[in-house]
Scaffold this active site. Structure first.
Site, PDB file in Angstrom:
ATOM      1  N   TYR A 168       0.842  -1.204   0.000  1.00 59.55           N
ATOM      2  CA  TYR A 168       0.000   0.000   0.000  1.00 59.55           C
ATOM      3  C   TYR A 168       0.869   1.243   0.000  1.00 59.55           C
ATOM      4  O   TYR A 168       1.989   1.226   0.506  1.00 59.55           O
ATOM      5  CB  TYR A 168      -0.956   0.031   1.195  1.00 59.55           C
ATOM      6  CG  TYR A 168      -0.320  -0.179   2.555  1.00 59.55           C
ATOM      7  CD1 TYR A 168      -0.072  -1.451   3.040  1.00 59.55           C
ATOM      8  CD2 TYR A 168       0.005   0.907   3.374  1.00 59.55           C
ATOM      9  CE1 TYR A 168       0.495  -1.654   4.292  1.00 59.55           C
ATOM     10  CE2 TYR A 168       0.562   0.722   4.635  1.00 59.55           C
ATOM     11  CZ  TYR A 168       0.814  -0.564   5.083  1.00 59.55           C
ATOM     12  OH  TYR A 168       1.366  -0.762   6.315  1.00 59.55           O
ATOM     13  N   MET A 170       1.403   5.285   1.174  1.00 63.85           N
ATOM     14  CA  MET A 170       0.966   6.146   2.285  1.00 63.85           C
ATOM     15  C   MET A 170       1.655   7.501   2.282  1.00 63.85           C
ATOM     16  O   MET A 170       2.693   7.699   1.641  1.00 63.85           O
ATOM     17  CB  MET A 170       1.176   5.444   3.630  1.00 63.85           C
ATOM     18  CG  MET A 170       2.617   5.180   3.993  1.00 63.85           C
ATOM     19  SD  MET A 170       2.778   4.481   5.668  1.00 63.85           S
ATOM     20  CE  MET A 170       2.449   5.922   6.687  1.00 63.85           C
ATOM     21  N   LYS A 172       2.462  11.013   5.033  1.00 63.54           N
ATOM     22  CA  LYS A 172       2.366  11.626   6.351  1.00 63.54           C
ATOM     23  C   LYS A 172       1.560  12.912   6.144  1.00 63.54           C
ATOM     24  O   LYS A 172       1.783  13.635   5.163  1.00 63.54           O
ATOM     25  CB  LYS A 172       3.763  11.930   6.910  1.00 63.54           C
ATOM     26  CG  LYS A 172       4.551  10.676   7.285  1.00 63.54           C
ATOM     27  CD  LYS A 172       4.080  10.082   8.593  1.00 63.54           C
ATOM     28  CE  LYS A 172       4.714   8.752   8.958  1.00 63.54           C
ATOM     29  NZ  LYS A 172       6.146   8.821   9.214  1.00 63.54           N
TER      30      LYS A 172
HETATM   31  O1  76R Z   1      14.277   0.398   9.336  1.00 64.68           O
HETATM   32  C1  76R Z   1      14.315   0.115  10.550  1.00 64.68           C
HETATM   33  O2  76R Z   1      14.179  -1.041  11.008  1.00 64.68           O
HETATM   34  C2  76R Z   1      14.503   1.233  11.493  1.00 64.68           C
HETATM   35  C3  76R Z   1      13.246   1.649  12.072  1.00 64.68           C
HETATM   36  C4  76R Z   1      12.179   1.973  11.027  1.00 64.68           C
HETATM   37  C5  76R Z   1      12.088   3.105  10.204  1.00 64.68           C
HETATM   38  C6  76R Z   1      13.071   4.263  10.058  1.00 64.68           C
HETATM   39  C7  76R Z   1      11.020   1.160  10.758  1.00 64.68           C
HETATM   40  C8  76R Z   1      10.771  -0.069  11.350  1.00 64.68           C
HETATM   41  N1  76R Z   1      10.230   1.822   9.849  1.00 64.68           N
HETATM   42  C9  76R Z   1      10.854   2.997   9.480  1.00 64.68           C
HETATM   43  C10 76R Z   1      10.400   3.946   8.564  1.00 64.68           C
HETATM   44 MN1  76R Z   1       8.369   1.263   9.267  1.00 64.68          MN
HETATM   45  N2  76R Z   1       6.535   0.697   8.662  1.00 64.68           N
HETATM   46  C11 76R Z   1       5.617   1.505   8.036  1.00 64.68           C
HETATM   47  C12 76R Z   1       4.362   0.823   7.997  1.00 64.68           C
HETATM   48  O3  76R Z   1       0.709   0.750   8.479  1.00 64.68           O
HETATM   49  C13 76R Z   1       1.238   1.712   9.089  1.00 64.68           C
HETATM   50  O4  76R Z   1       0.738   2.225  10.121  1.00 64.68           O
HETATM   51  C14 76R Z   1       2.484   2.296   8.523  1.00 64.68           C
HETATM   52  C15 76R Z   1       3.096   1.415   7.443  1.00 64.68           C
HETATM   53  C16 76R Z   1       4.540  -0.421   8.590  1.00 64.68           C
HETATM   54  C17 76R Z   1       3.514  -1.503   8.780  1.00 64.68           C
HETATM   55  C18 76R Z   1       5.921  -0.479   9.014  1.00 64.68           C
HETATM   56  C19 76R Z   1       6.505  -1.569   9.653  1.00 64.68           C
HETATM   57  N3  76R Z   1       8.165   3.014   8.203  1.00 64.68           N
HETATM   58  C20 76R Z   1       9.141   3.954   8.004  1.00 64.68           C
HETATM   59  C21 76R Z   1       8.632   4.993   7.141  1.00 64.68           C
HETATM   60  C22 76R Z   1       9.384   6.234   6.671  1.00 64.68           C
HETATM   61  C23 76R Z   1       8.863   7.381   7.504  1.00 64.68           C
HETATM   62  C24 76R Z   1       9.700   8.629   7.494  1.00 64.68           C
HETATM   63  O5  76R Z   1      10.877   8.597   7.120  1.00 64.68           O
HETATM   64  O6  76R Z   1       9.131   9.691   7.914  1.00 64.68           O
HETATM   65  C25 76R Z   1       7.329   4.651   6.844  1.00 64.68           C
HETATM   66  C26 76R Z   1       6.360   5.398   5.954  1.00 64.68           C
HETATM   67  C27 76R Z   1       7.049   3.422   7.522  1.00 64.68           C
HETATM   68  C28 76R Z   1       5.828   2.777   7.513  1.00 64.68           C
HETATM   69  N4  76R Z   1       8.586  -0.455  10.369  1.00 64.68           N
HETATM   70  C29 76R Z   1       9.704  -0.881  11.067  1.00 64.68           C
HETATM   71  C30 76R Z   1       7.747  -1.562  10.250  1.00 64.68           C
HETATM   72  C31 76R Z   1       8.362  -2.686  10.896  1.00 64.68           C
HETATM   73  C32 76R Z   1       7.750  -4.086  10.981  1.00 64.68           C
HETATM   74  C33 76R Z   1       9.578  -2.269  11.394  1.00 64.68           C
HETATM   75  C34 76R Z   1      10.613  -3.095  12.138  1.00 64.68           C
HETATM   76  C35 76R Z   1      11.447  -3.843  11.128  1.00 64.68           C
HETATM   77  C36 76R Z   1      12.349  -4.861  11.778  1.00 64.68           C
HETATM   78  O7  76R Z   1      13.156  -4.468  12.621  1.00 64.68           O
HETATM   79  O8  76R Z   1      12.202  -6.046  11.428  1.00 64.68           O
END
Ligand code: 76R
Length: 284
Positions: A168, A170, A172
């Site tokens: 999907y 998205m 901010k």
């Molecule tokens: O990359 C990393 O592990 C470091 C922490 C991290 C960042 C920087 C991280 C971890 N994410 C990051 C950035 Mn994420 N993520 C999403 C969604 O559905 C929703 O509510 C949002 C959609 C999910 C499900 C998800 C899962 N993440 C981001 C960004 C960039 C934002 C910005 O820069 O402003 C977005 C848009 C985003 C969205 N995130 C994790 C996860 C998961 C499962 C992790 C842990 C990964 C792991 O350690 O295995």
């Protein structure tokens, strides 16, 4: 010059998601021999993409009306994606594929914490922000980030081979009252730290691929989730809705979900006799 509020990020694969409706009725009217030939030609072209070191492609059978087939192309250059798109469009199989949606983005590792640390190191060194020396030192420290094994491995990982995929786009929010981009850097960094904590509680259950698409497509990010159990998508995405970064600031586009299959299962997918499988060894 870098805007002081911008978190740095590391980029790697260019990504093109393509969603097609597959006209099974028309395909069913094609003779078995022609079906075999057309299917083999498609598998050969996709196989060549998969065999390349600078490209990859994931195949998935999607559920519902939004798409029947999703191709997830990776390429090391934008031009590489163009070539992949053209190669697929030229296939005879394309006669039976109706484009339903697509998404262009680039794999991104966000560096909220690291950017803040780099800023601190440079100010300790007494460098004047955004002077040529400051910029050079900044680039050097950023390169070090890209070379860290944890980051390097994730940057150039190929399409994750797990049974189920969820995709999907998205944003901010940038509203008059709720605006992510108007928050101070430290606040966004803290929210992303909290986001990461929830995410990591699903570590091992899900592989996420975040790709940036500001300036490339209609939303700001593409989110790919890969898991061995499709229920994980619901659990994870729902739990994140309660986390402030999502609860307050996230806006979502259409979700699609499906199951990944190996290239050697393309005929199974096309002919529809069975549910195509993901053969880990064959598709690694
Ligand atoms: O990359 C990393 O592990 C470091 C922490 C991290 C960042 C920087 C991280 C971890 N994410 C990051 C950035 Mn994420 N993520 C999403 C969604 O559905 C929703 O509510 C949002 C959609 C999910 C499900 C998800 C899962 N993440 C981001 C960004 C960039 C934002 C910005 O820069 O402003 C977005 C848009 C985003 C969205 N995130 C994790 C996860 C998961 C499962 C992790 C842990 C990964 C792991 O350690 O295995």
């Amino acid at each position: 010059m870098r805007h002081p509020d911008v978190p740095e990020s590391l980029e790697s694969w260019w990504i093109l998601h393509r969603m097609f409706a597959f006209d099974r009725r028309a395909w069913g009217r094609v003779g078995a021999e022609a079906r075999g030939r057309i299917g083999r030609a498609a598998a050969a072209v996709l196989g060549r993409l998969k065999a390349r070191e600078d490209a990859d492609v994931g195949l998935a059978q999607m559920l519902g009306h939004k798409a029947g087939l999703m191709l997830t192309h990776y390429a090391k250059t934008f031009d590489g994606l163009v070539a992949a798109q053209t190669a697929v469009d030229r296939l005879e199989l394309a006669e039976y594929l109706r484009p339903k949606a697509s998404y262009v983005s680039i794999l991104e590792l966000g560096l909220y914490e690291a950017t803040a640390k780099i800023h601190a190191v440079l100010s300790e060194r007494g460098l004047k922000p955004h002077s040529p020396e400051w910029n050079a030192a900044f680039d050097e420290l950023l390169r070090e980030q890209a070379e860290q094994p944890r980051n390097a491995g994730r940057l150039w990982a190929r399409v994750p081979q797990r049974r189920y995929v969820c995709f999907y786009p998205m944003d901010k929010k940038r509203g008059e009252l709720v605006n992510w981009y108007a928050l101070p850097y430290e606040e966004r960094a803290k929210l992303m730290l909290d986001h990461g904590k929830i995410g990591r509680s699903f570590h091992g259950l899900v592989t996420q691929v975040i790709s940036g698409s500001a300036g490339l497509d209609d939303w700001e990010w593409g989110v790919d989730l890969y898991a061995d159990d499709a229920l994980t998508f619901k659990k994870l995405v729902y739990e994140m809705r309660f986390d402030e970064a999502s609860a307050r600031y996230a806006a979502f586009g259409p979700f699609v979900t499906g199951l990944q299959f190996s290239l050697d299962e393309l005929a199974t997918y096309l002919n529809g006799d069975h549910v195509p499988a993901l053969n880990a060894a064959a598709s690694a």
